[in-house]
Design a protein around this motif. Structure first.
Motif, short mmCIF file in Angstrom:
data_model
loop_
_atom_site.label_atom_id
_atom_site.label_comp_id
_atom_site.label_asym_id
_atom_site.label_seq_id
_atom_site.Cartn_x
_atom_site.Cartn_y
_atom_site.Cartn_z
N ASN A 38 -12.67 -37.49 -1.49
CA ASN A 38 -13.16 -37.86 -0.16
C ASN A 38 -12.34 -38.95 0.52
O ASN A 38 -12.22 -38.96 1.74
CB ASN A 38 -14.62 -38.32 -0.24
N ILE A 39 -11.79 -39.89 -0.24
CA ILE A 39 -11.13 -41.04 0.39
C ILE A 39 -9.63 -41.13 0.13
O ILE A 39 -8.96 -42.00 0.69
CB ILE A 39 -11.78 -42.38 -0.02
N GLN A 41 -6.96 -39.49 1.11
CA GLN A 41 -6.12 -39.43 2.31
C GLN A 41 -6.20 -40.73 3.11
O GLN A 41 -5.21 -41.21 3.63
CB GLN A 41 -6.50 -38.23 3.17
N LYS A 42 -7.38 -41.31 3.19
CA LYS A 42 -7.55 -42.56 3.93
C LYS A 42 -6.81 -43.71 3.25
O LYS A 42 -6.25 -44.57 3.93
CB LYS A 42 -9.03 -42.90 4.06
N LEU A 43 -6.81 -43.71 1.92
CA LEU A 43 -6.12 -44.78 1.20
C LEU A 43 -4.63 -44.79 1.46
O LEU A 43 -4.02 -45.84 1.61
CB LEU A 43 -6.38 -44.66 -0.31
N ALA A 45 -3.12 -43.57 4.04
CA ALA A 45 -2.78 -43.53 5.46
C ALA A 45 -1.88 -44.70 5.85
O ALA A 45 -1.11 -44.61 6.80
CB ALA A 45 -4.05 -43.52 6.32
N LYS A 46 -1.98 -45.78 5.11
CA LYS A 46 -1.09 -46.92 5.34
C LYS A 46 0.15 -46.71 4.47
O LYS A 46 0.05 -46.34 3.31
CB LYS A 46 -1.80 -48.22 4.97
N TYR A 70 0.82 -40.29 -3.24
CA TYR A 70 -0.34 -39.95 -4.07
C TYR A 70 0.14 -39.10 -5.25
O TYR A 70 0.66 -38.01 -5.08
CB TYR A 70 -1.37 -39.16 -3.27
#
Length: 81
Positions: A38-39, A41-43, A45-46, A70
Motif C-alpha cells: 500500500n505505501i 510507491q509513496k516511500l 516518491a522522494k 525499491y
C-alpha cells in the motif's frame, strides 16, 4: 566511513540517500508485506529514499519493484550491506 561508502556503491545506493529495510524474518510477514504493498510507491516518491524489502515466500502484488529505489527479495543473506 569507507566501509559504508563501499557497501553503498556495491548495492547502488547513493551515500547521502536514506534507506529503509523491511523484514518479517526469513518467512516474511503478511502484515508488513500488505502495508508495503500500500505505501511502497509513496516511500520512494522522494528521490533520496531507497527501500530494501525482504518479503519471504509470500510476495505481495503492487510492490514498486520496477523502480531502482525499491528492491525486494524473498530472502537476503547479505544483510551486512
Amino acid at each position: 566511513s569507507k566501509l559504508k561508502k563501499a557497501y553503498r556503491e556495491q548495492i547502488g545506493v547513493p551515500l547521502d540517500a536514506k534507506m529503509i529495510f523491511v523484514t518479517g524474518g526469513s518467512q516474511g510477514s503478511d502484515r508488513l508485506n500488505n502495508i508495503m504493498s500500500n505505501i511502497g510507491q509513496k516511500l520512494i516518491a522522494k528521490n533520496n529514499i531507497f527501500v530494501f524489502h525482504q518479503t519471504g515466500s509470500n510476495i505481495p502484488p503492487n510492490l514498486p519493484t520496477k523502480s531502482k529505489q525499491y528492491f525486494s527479495s524473498e530472502y537476503l543473506d547479505d544483510l551486512y550491506l
